[in-house]
Design an enzyme around this catalytic site. Sequence first.
Site, PDB file in Angstrom:
ATOM      1  N   HIS A  18       0.834  -1.206   0.000  1.00 41.54           N
ATOM      2  CA  HIS A  18       0.000   0.000   0.000  1.00 41.54           C
ATOM      3  C   HIS A  18       0.865   1.251   0.000  1.00 41.54           C
ATOM      4  CE1 HIS A  18       0.749   0.694   4.219  1.00 41.54           C
ATOM      5  NE2 HIS A  18       0.196  -0.452   4.592  1.00 41.54           N
ATOM      6  N   HIS A  21       4.126   1.406   2.151  1.00 46.20           N
ATOM      7  CA  HIS A  21       5.267   0.680   1.584  1.00 46.20           C
ATOM      8  C   HIS A  21       5.813   1.450   0.381  1.00 46.20           C
ATOM      9  CE1 HIS A  21       2.503  -2.684   3.077  1.00 46.20           C
ATOM     10  NE2 HIS A  21       3.492  -2.625   3.961  1.00 46.20           N
ATOM     11  N   CYS A 126       1.621 -11.454  22.001  1.00 41.04           N
ATOM     12  CA  CYS A 126       0.715 -10.922  20.968  1.00 41.04           C
ATOM     13  C   CYS A 126       1.106 -11.542  19.631  1.00 41.04           C
ATOM     14  CB  CYS A 126       0.790  -9.393  20.880  1.00 41.04           C
ATOM     15  SG  CYS A 126      -0.119  -8.769  19.436  1.00 41.04           S
ATOM     16  N   CYS A 129       2.047  -8.905  16.869  1.00 36.14           N
ATOM     17  CA  CYS A 129       3.405  -8.333  16.947  1.00 36.14           C
ATOM     18  C   CYS A 129       4.466  -9.429  16.966  1.00 36.14           C
ATOM     19  CB  CYS A 129       3.579  -7.503  18.214  1.00 36.14           C
ATOM     20  SG  CYS A 129       2.431  -6.158  18.366  1.00 36.14           S
ATOM     21  N   CYS A 143      -2.765  -5.485  23.857  1.00 37.31           N
ATOM     22  CA  CYS A 143      -1.619  -5.019  23.062  1.00 37.31           C
ATOM     23  C   CYS A 143      -1.933  -3.602  22.564  1.00 37.31           C
ATOM     24  CB  CYS A 143      -1.396  -5.961  21.883  1.00 37.31           C
ATOM     25  SG  CYS A 143      -0.470  -5.193  20.552  1.00 37.31           S
ATOM     26  N   HIS A 146      -2.413  -3.619  18.546  1.00 34.80           N
ATOM     27  CA  HIS A 146      -3.508  -4.369  17.915  1.00 34.80           C
ATOM     28  C   HIS A 146      -4.826  -4.305  18.676  1.00 34.80           C
ATOM     29  CE1 HIS A 146       0.071  -6.057  15.964  1.00 34.80           C
ATOM     30  NE2 HIS A 146      -0.733  -6.205  14.934  1.00 34.80           N
ATOM     31  N   LYS A 295      -4.582   5.968  10.739  1.00 36.26           N
ATOM     32  CA  LYS A 295      -3.569   5.185  10.037  1.00 36.26           C
ATOM     33  C   LYS A 295      -4.291   4.290   9.030  1.00 36.26           C
ATOM     34  CE  LYS A 295       0.453   2.350  10.555  1.00 36.26           C
ATOM     35  NZ  LYS A 295       0.934   1.096  11.089  1.00 36.26           N
ATOM     36  N   LYS A 298      -6.522  -2.140   6.419  1.00 33.53           N
ATOM     37  CA  LYS A 298      -7.390  -2.893   5.525  1.00 33.53           C
ATOM     38  C   LYS A 298      -8.824  -2.888   6.060  1.00 33.53           C
ATOM     39  CE  LYS A 298      -6.644  -7.305   3.499  1.00 33.53           C
ATOM     40  NZ  LYS A 298      -5.831  -8.501   3.579  1.00 33.53           N
TER      41      LYS A 298
HETATM   42  O1  ME8 Z   1       7.331  -4.227   9.982  1.00 35.88           O
HETATM   43  N1  ME8 Z   1       2.979   5.263   6.662  1.00 35.88           N
HETATM   44  O2  ME8 Z   1       6.887  -5.066   7.881  1.00 35.88           O
HETATM   45  P1  ME8 Z   1       5.598  -4.229   7.461  1.00 35.88           P
HETATM   46  C1  ME8 Z   1       4.266   5.205   6.324  1.00 35.88           C
HETATM   47  N2  ME8 Z   1       8.509  -7.079   8.290  1.00 35.88           N
HETATM   48  N3  ME8 Z   1       4.946   4.045   6.174  1.00 35.88           N
HETATM   49  C2  ME8 Z   1       4.283   2.898   6.361  1.00 35.88           C
HETATM   50  C3  ME8 Z   1       2.919   2.893   6.717  1.00 35.88           C
HETATM   51  C4  ME8 Z   1       2.256   4.147   6.857  1.00 35.88           C
HETATM   52  N4  ME8 Z   1       0.980   4.270   7.156  1.00 35.88           N
HETATM   53  N5  ME8 Z   1       2.548   1.613   6.837  1.00 35.88           N
HETATM   54  C5  ME8 Z   1       3.639   0.836   6.559  1.00 35.88           C
HETATM   55  C6  ME8 Z   1       7.535  -5.024   9.082  1.00 35.88           C
HETATM   56  N6  ME8 Z   1       4.692   1.610   6.258  1.00 35.88           N
HETATM   57  C7  ME8 Z   1       8.684  -5.999   9.173  1.00 35.88           C
HETATM   58  C8  ME8 Z   1       9.987  -5.265   8.903  1.00 35.88           C
HETATM   59  S1  ME8 Z   1      12.628  -5.179   8.634  1.00 35.88           S
HETATM   60  C9  ME8 Z   1      13.922  -6.127   9.051  1.00 35.88           C
HETATM   61  C10 ME8 Z   1      11.219  -6.101   9.032  1.00 35.88           C
HETATM   62  C11 ME8 Z   1       6.029   1.142   5.854  1.00 35.88           C
HETATM   63  O3  ME8 Z   1       5.096  -4.876   6.213  1.00 35.88           O
HETATM   64  C12 ME8 Z   1       7.097   1.683   6.797  1.00 35.88           C
HETATM   65  O4  ME8 Z   1       8.338   1.605   6.147  1.00 35.88           O
HETATM   66  O5  ME8 Z   1       4.676  -4.072   8.592  1.00 35.88           O
HETATM   67  C13 ME8 Z   1       7.043   0.677   7.924  1.00 35.88           C
HETATM   68  O6  ME8 Z   1       8.184   0.720   8.750  1.00 35.88           O
HETATM   69  C14 ME8 Z   1       6.935  -0.598   7.144  1.00 35.88           C
HETATM   70  O7  ME8 Z   1       6.084  -0.269   6.030  1.00 35.88           O
HETATM   71  C15 ME8 Z   1       6.359  -1.757   7.919  1.00 35.88           C
HETATM   72  O8  ME8 Z   1       6.195  -2.826   7.035  1.00 35.88           O
END
Ligand code: ME8
Length: 648
Positions: A18, A21, A126, A129, A143, A146, A295, A298
């Site tokens: 989304h 990302h 959790c 997390c 949590c 969540h 925020k 989904k």
């Molecule tokens: O945390 N605004 O993966 P994740 C800005 N797999 N950036 C956002 C966002 C938002 N509303 N939502 C998501 C994980 N992001 C782990 C990481 S790393 C070794 C492991 C972006 O799929 C932002 O970069 O939940 C956030 O830190 C990341 O997606 C979280 O991705």
Amino acid sequence: MSPFFISTPIYYVNARPHLGHGYTTIVADSISRFHRLQGDATYFLTGTDEHGDKIVQAAEANGQQPREYVDAISALFQELWPRLEIANDQFIRTTDPKHAACVQHVLQAVYDKGDIYFDEYGGHYCFGCERFYTDKELVDGKCPDHQTAPTFIKEKNYFFRMSKYLEPLRQHIEANPDFIQPERYRNEVLSMLKEDLGDLCISRPKTRLTWGIELPFDRDFVTYVWFDALINYISALDYPQGAAYRKYWAGAHHLVAKDILKPHAVFWPTMLMSAGIPLYQGLRVHGYWTVNETKMSKSLGNVIAPLDMAHKYGLSAFRYFLLAEMSFGQDSSFSEEALVGRFNADLANDLGNLFSRSLSMTHKYFGGTVPECADLNSVDREVLEIGQNAMANFQAQFEHFQFSRALKSLWDLVRHLNKYIDLSAPWTLYKNQELTRLGTVLYVILEGMRKIALHLWPVMPSTSEAMLAQLGVRFDIQTVDLAAEVSSWYGLVPGTVVAERSNLFPRQDLDLQDTAAPAAKKTKDAPAKPAPAKPADASPQLIEFEDFAKLDLRVGTVMAAEKHPEADRLLVLRIDTGEPELRQVVAGIAEFWSADTLVGRQVVVVANLKPRKLRGLMSQGMVLAVKQDAGLALLGPSAAVPDGSKVS
Ligand code: ME8
């Protein structure tokens, strides 16, 4: 050439990509391109995080085996990035065999050092997390992320002696202000470290979870997903022996949002210390994109798909908007109104007009070739000075991840060049045949445009290359010298042929159809949908075709516009209708249009109207418009056409 390594988080494959990302990955792409422009040896890594409970649950919910499921979602990320002009050097997956081997190598090293022990632990877990929570961390027993009640789990597990490294970590952060930035997150981590963070549980028994990397020293356990995931940053570089690791790790920068500050600022550096691996150089932390103050999620149905926005408004506009709108480190609210508003103000009006009118003047006055630059006067030197400051600031701010400030600085030059055109009035110089002076003015403008286009390459790569091509310049990264661009103004070669017209950013109207987010209030730049037209007069007066044919309607570009000195409702326009001289048209549209939003626009002019004086100023024709309750719409061609084209 210093090495520069930039990573994004590896994204969980439990959901489709989304806007959040998209933002992080576009930022990483832009900063990596910026370092490539500077001539640094640059490596850009992104990927997917594919192990753990969360993924197993998502696969089950989808009726798939984990392997099948992770392949499908990971592919969505891999396919998306090139479509957003994201040029990563590698896409790592934690299910890659080379990654698993590296995780086991690091685990063994930490184990051999005596930093891993076996213990029984009972705690609130959790699943969202994938971690245990202490009583203190729970909010009303739930949590905090969540808002779900955790499950109490008591089991034997392996623990990493993180506590041993917390004080050295604190000292490192104190001694290296640049290690975690922006400052607010550095402070947040320092205050986190004042609490007793304890040790880190780094295993899950296979009786409970098998979808993970086996511990090398106990086959009954798999690795905790965070201990596994963080190691991607070095497994991708083929640690320990790889040439890429030796080349790039010294310049390592991680880019994350604030949600995963703790794993990156505490778990990861303490893991590196224990394994005897040098720490990364910098952690750069941004805030959240929110939609209507919440925020994205989904379940709320407010998730923005990056590709939808790129398709709707253009990829360059979308990338530019994300970087210009979010003040790096703070939260920012996403709305299509804001995107369209910024597009029309910054790109269509400021930058687009600068290109379209300067190129058309170069054609009209110099047959389409870059003129010679003669001696500069004080007005020209002011442009150079503003340009130097704009570029020096842009480069410094971009380097420090302050993208919105960087772009604001660059726009100082864009806006000043537009002002300089109005001030120097090339049309008057042409009329007076002051061709040497006219050439100098146009040279200063075109060279400024070249510099702007070049600096925009990290933000909007293909559009930057298109802008350069319009200026007759082929983009070649090998020959770019950003530092030299600041100090010298003579990059364009006189005689170079430029494009005849430019229509890179046609104005956008807000289109909220098929949009997840509900509409907020309209912005000034996004005209409201038109009210239904009043019913036509029942008996319009009919005229002969010959009468209509008497009208000479022509398309012209507004080259300059200003308020009538003596009448608030009138604007004085200077319009290029393809004739030797600009036409002056006095129009009663000041109530609806500000002078600067008109410049660069193509309008339809009644060209054979008898000239008449309006409040003391001669008007040679009229512009066609439609007046409604919602405002006044100007008529113009749907795509750029040569000035002077006859409307038939
Ligand atoms: O945390 N605004 O993966 P994740 C800005 N797999 N950036 C956002 C966002 C938002 N509303 N939502 C998501 C994980 N992001 C782990 C990481 S790393 C070794 C492991 C972006 O799929 C932002 O970069 O939940 C956030 O830190 C990341 O997606 C979280 O991705």
